[in-house]
Scaffold this motif. Structure first.
Motif, PDB file in Angstrom:
ATOM      1  N   TYR B 148    -102.260  41.444 -33.433  1.00  0.00           N
ATOM      2  CA  TYR B 148    -103.020  42.598 -33.777  1.00  0.00           C
ATOM      3  C   TYR B 148    -103.128  43.355 -35.250  1.00  0.00           C
ATOM      4  N   VAL B 149    -101.909  43.625 -35.645  1.00  0.00           N
ATOM      5  CA  VAL B 149    -101.450  44.167 -36.883  1.00  0.00           C
ATOM      6  C   VAL B 149    -102.006  43.527 -38.126  1.00  0.00           C
ATOM      7  N   LEU B 150    -101.417  42.381 -38.211  1.00  0.00           N
ATOM      8  CA  LEU B 150    -101.795  41.719 -39.506  1.00  0.00           C
ATOM      9  C   LEU B 150    -103.431  41.138 -39.487  1.00  0.00           C
ATOM     10  N   PRO B 151    -103.880  40.671 -38.519  1.00  0.00           N
ATOM     11  CA  PRO B 151    -105.712  40.672 -38.581  1.00  0.00           C
ATOM     12  C   PRO B 151    -106.267  42.020 -39.052  1.00  0.00           C
ATOM     13  N   TRP B 152    -105.814  42.851 -38.463  1.00  0.00           N
ATOM     14  CA  TRP B 152    -106.442  44.168 -38.794  1.00  0.00           C
ATOM     15  C   TRP B 152    -106.302  44.507 -40.288  1.00  0.00           C
ATOM     16  N   LEU B 153    -105.081  44.125 -40.881  1.00  0.00           N
ATOM     17  CA  LEU B 153    -105.206  44.323 -42.385  1.00  0.00           C
ATOM     18  C   LEU B 153    -105.486  43.164 -43.297  1.00  0.00           C
ATOM     19  N   GLY B 154    -106.113  42.156 -42.519  1.00  0.00           N
ATOM     20  CA  GLY B 154    -106.579  40.941 -43.214  1.00  0.00           C
ATOM     21  C   GLY B 154    -105.539  40.272 -43.896  1.00  0.00           C
ATOM     22  N   ILE B 155    -104.403  40.197 -42.987  1.00  0.00           N
ATOM     23  CA  ILE B 155    -103.243  39.138 -43.678  1.00  0.00           C
ATOM     24  C   ILE B 155    -103.151  38.049 -42.839  1.00  0.00           C
ATOM     25  N   ASP B 156    -102.702  36.738 -43.214  1.00  0.00           N
ATOM     26  CA  ASP B 156    -102.543  35.581 -42.306  1.00  0.00           C
ATOM     27  C   ASP B 156    -101.102  36.055 -41.332  1.00  0.00           C
ATOM     28  N   SER B 157    -101.180  35.292 -40.419  1.00  0.00           N
ATOM     29  CA  SER B 157     -99.934  35.161 -39.626  1.00  0.00           C
ATOM     30  C   SER B 157     -98.745  35.013 -40.369  1.00  0.00           C
ATOM     31  N   VAL B 158     -97.379  35.493 -40.168  1.00  0.00           N
ATOM     32  CA  VAL B 158     -96.464  35.045 -40.541  1.00  0.00           C
ATOM     33  C   VAL B 158     -95.294  34.696 -39.741  1.00  0.00           C
ATOM     34  N   SER B 159     -94.593  33.685 -40.129  1.00  0.00           N
ATOM     35  CA  SER B 159     -93.596  33.002 -39.463  1.00  0.00           C
ATOM     36  C   SER B 159     -92.371  34.122 -39.600  1.00  0.00           C
ATOM     37  N   TRP B 160     -92.309  35.028 -39.056  1.00  0.00           N
ATOM     38  CA  TRP B 160     -91.087  35.892 -39.215  1.00  0.00           C
ATOM     39  C   TRP B 160     -89.643  35.350 -38.872  1.00  0.00           C
ATOM     40  N   GLY B 252     -79.826  29.986 -37.123  1.00  0.00           N
ATOM     41  CA  GLY B 252     -79.261  29.350 -38.494  1.00  0.00           C
ATOM     42  C   GLY B 252     -80.080  29.286 -39.519  1.00  0.00           C
ATOM     43  N   ALA B 253     -81.547  29.200 -39.592  1.00  0.00           N
ATOM     44  CA  ALA B 253     -82.525  29.358 -40.408  1.00  0.00           C
ATOM     45  C   ALA B 253     -82.404  30.464 -41.357  1.00  0.00           C
ATOM     46  N   LEU B 254     -82.069  31.630 -40.760  1.00  0.00           N
ATOM     47  CA  LEU B 254     -82.033  33.177 -41.091  1.00  0.00           C
ATOM     48  C   LEU B 254     -80.455  33.416 -42.005  1.00  0.00           C
ATOM     49  N   GLN B 255     -79.591  32.498 -41.730  1.00  0.00           N
ATOM     50  CA  GLN B 255     -78.416  32.823 -41.989  1.00  0.00           C
ATOM     51  C   GLN B 255     -77.981  33.354 -43.395  1.00  0.00           C
ATOM     52  N   THR B 256     -78.507  32.823 -44.392  1.00  0.00           N
ATOM     53  CA  THR B 256     -78.568  33.379 -45.721  1.00  0.00           C
ATOM     54  C   THR B 256     -78.606  34.673 -45.909  1.00  0.00           C
ATOM     55  N   THR B 257     -79.382  35.367 -45.107  1.00  0.00           N
ATOM     56  CA  THR B 257     -79.579  36.713 -45.214  1.00  0.00           C
ATOM     57  C   THR B 257     -79.136  37.709 -44.087  1.00  0.00           C
ATOM     58  N   THR B 258     -78.800  36.903 -42.930  1.00  0.00           N
ATOM     59  CA  THR B 258     -78.484  37.739 -41.917  1.00  0.00           C
ATOM     60  C   THR B 258     -77.005  37.443 -41.405  1.00  0.00           C
ATOM     61  N   ASP B 259     -76.194  36.736 -42.111  1.00  0.00           N
ATOM     62  CA  ASP B 259     -74.725  36.426 -41.844  1.00  0.00           C
ATOM     63  C   ASP B 259     -73.978  37.550 -42.392  1.00  0.00           C
TER      64      ASP B 259
END
Lengths: 296, 310
Positions: B148-160, B252-259
């Motif tokens: 809802y939010v990103l389409p409304w802003l005209g931005i593509d989906s993000v793989s958060w 594991g993919a996020l560990q560089t910034t979440t560990d």
């Protein structure tokens, strides 16, 4: 007149900002509730939305049919919350009361012994080994209760200063002279007078037990001992968990489980008791926050 | 009048031995729960071998620490821990004070209470539930933001959940969302204590609201601010484990910034079973934390003796 007008604008701005904050705080909860009430195919097609295009109680009907897993977790959570809160209060007051009496033998040593634990700890690994290797509490319900009895040493500090400032020494002295034993003084005089702080600290303990998932994560492998938080945690990391543990176990039934909405429905069930009770304890809670943060 | 002779002490123990009996369960509990693990820090200096048992394992001196600090891990977790907690302290303080000031402007008590209750709500719930809420918002296939939010802003989906670079922002927002309600009430309590006379005379002098906040409110709540900030600085090496473990879904993919140190210690213990390295990291955390608490307490003590912890 100008002043009045600008005051008006000011007030509107204040409320506007606060309403925005309140919406931001409440929005995820509303989304969660709505997601649990959305029909599965609609979620897959349109995603979670604030107002469901297609209402459905399927997720709750499913949970209702699978009540045994959830009821057991609820039972575990209720048990550890009740027992943990009572034991926690008991142990906190039993430390704090003697420390508040200046006649306590070895008082300075005992104070140091208690408050040093606020400053230094051995870390997670030794703690884990003490409970698993030395006392073999892994996969027992006690591993969900004992490590949290004194979650926060500040409660002892709070209780002790409450006892020493709010309970007149003369009352305790005269009861003692009248022949009351220390137990009678503790039980009949000190505890009743401390009821407001007991309620506050009891509430804090209750919330921390209800919300605890960490002890379950490190100590519990046996699914039958999962608290509601651990069940939720398990379902978050393993979407299929509920499916595999469903009572029926029939693949035909299992494959039609509305997972996307069921997940959210269980989260709703996990958070509901707290939110429902919130208006009743909110006053105590705020009081507890303020005394807990700024040392009283 | 107090005689502190040996005879007096014996007599005092005889008279008040029941107090000692009372405190005994608590002391035993603290011994088991807090002191026994302190002895366990020797694990950090051993090469744990379960065949020999923990106590029988070979001593390796500082090897575990040497390994830990030779890897990239030590740097990443220390950096993450300090940067996150530093950001939380700065942002959390500013936002909490701002909200407290606004709440204090609400004249109707009931309305103010209502705002407070709603803003405080996130503080009450467990991190597991928070993780569900974040998932409902950010899930790639059916999350609210992507749909809802990103389409409304005209931005593509993000793989958060696949983009580590976004998590410092996500975790900061989640932290503030969960904790501002709590700290702002503490600040509000201290703002409410300010005498109305200051504001009345300032208004007579024609001071604007902004000016009043700047010259009256902020200076008068400074003691509370100093204490709260110092307390959190003392704990800057300890992170909210739930925030960094549950919210990124232990990915594991996020560990560089979440560990952070806490998640690193947990993973070493539960996933890799590397007891030596894990307790070395834990001991590093405990010792730096201890020094920080002592230092900040010394600061608080200089500022205001009554507010010091000890």
């Amino acid at each position: 007149m100008v002043n009045l007008y600008s005051n008006r604008v000011y007030q509107i701005t204040v409320h506007f900002v606060l309403i925005t904050m309140a919406i931001a705080a409440a929005f995820p909860f509303l989304l969660l509730i709505s997601a649990s009430l959305t029909e599965e195919q609609t979620i897959i097609r349109n995603g979670y939305s604030l107002i469901p295009d297609q209402f459905s109680f399927d997720a709750y009907v499913y949970l209702f049919n699978q009540y045994s897993l959830i009821l057991r977790s609820y039972g575990i959570t209720t048990f550890i919350t009740m027992v943990g809160t009572l034991l926690g209060l008991l142990i906190t007051t039993l430390i704090a009361y003697p420390l508040s009496r200046n006649v306590l033998p070895f008082r300075s040593f005992l104070s140091f012994f208690v408050f040093f634990t606020l400053l230094f700890n051995g870390g997670l690994v030794p703690m884990y080994l003490v409970y698993t290797d030395l006392f073999h509490l892994k996969d027992t319900i006690w591993s969900l209760i004992i490590p949290n009895l004194l979650t926060n040493g500040f409660y002892i500090l709070l209780m002790r200063s409450f006892f020493s400032t709010s309970i007149p020494g003369e009352i305790v002295e005269s009861a003692y002279v009248d022949g009351a034993s220390e137990w009678v003084i503790y039980y009949k005089i000190v505890l009743p007078l401390a009821l407001p702080s007991l309620a506050t600290i009891g509430l804090m303990l209750m919330i921390s037990y209800w919300n605890d998932w960490f002890n379950g994560l490190i100590f519990i492998n046996d699914g039958s001992l999962y608290s509601i938080q651990n069940l939720l945690n398990r379902m978050l990391s393993d979407v299929q968990y509920l499916q595999q543990n469903s009572l029926s176990g029939k693949t035909a039934v299992a494959s039609s489980v509305p997972l996307a909405s069921v997940r959210m429905a269980i989260a709703v069930i996990g958070v509901l008791p707290l939110i429902a009770a919130y208006p009743f304890f909110q006053k105590f809670f705020v009081k507890g926050l303020t005394i807990g943060a700024v040392k009283g | 009048m107090r005689r502190s002779t040996f005879a007096y002490r014996i007599q005092n123990i005889k008279r008040h031995w029941l107090l000692l009996v009372m405190i005994l369960p608590g002391i035993i509990y603290l011994f088991i729960n807090n002191y026994l693990p302190m002895f366990g820090i020797i694990i950090a200096f051993k090469n744990v071998n379960f065949a020999k048992g923990i106590w029988g394992s070979d001593w390796v001196g500082f090897d575990n620490f040497a390994y830990l600090f030779q890897t990239q891990d030590a740097w990443v977790i220390t950096r993450n821990t300090l940067l996150y907690n530093g950001a939380f302290i700065v942002l959390g303080t500013i936002l909490s004070i701002a909200v407290a000031v606004l709440l204090n402007e609400v004249r109707k008590r009931f309305v103010s209470r209502l705002y407070q209750s709603i803003i405080l709500l996130p503080y009450l719930i467990s991190m597991v539930i928070v993780a569900y809420l974040v998932l409902a918002l950010l899930n790639e296939e059916n999350g609210f933001v992507n749909h809802y939010v990103l389409p409304w802003l005209g931005i593509d989906s993000v793989s958060w959940y696949a983009d580590a670079g976004k998590w410092p922002y996500i975790l900061s927002v989640v932290y503030l969302w969960k904790n501002v309600g709590y700290t702002c009430i503490v600040y509000l309590a201290s703002i409410v204590g300010i005498s109305q006379e200051y504001y009345e005379s300032a208004t007579l002098d024609g001071a604007s609201k902004w000016r009043q906040v700047w010259s009256i409110t902020l200076p008068l709540i400074k003691p509370t601010m100093v204490i709260l900030v110092l307390l959190s600085v003392g704990r800057i090496f300890n992170s909210d484990f739930g925030l960094f473990y549950q919210v990124p879904l232990n990915s594991g993919a996020l560990q560089t910034t979440t560990d952070v140190i806490d998640t690193y210690v947990y993973r070493g213990l539960m996933t890799f079973g590397d007891f030596g390295m894990s307790s070395a990291a834990g001991l590093y955390q405990s010792i730096v934390g201890f020094v920080l608490v002592l230092t900040t307490n010394a600061f608080v003590r200089r500022k205001d003796k009554d507010l010091a912890l000890f």
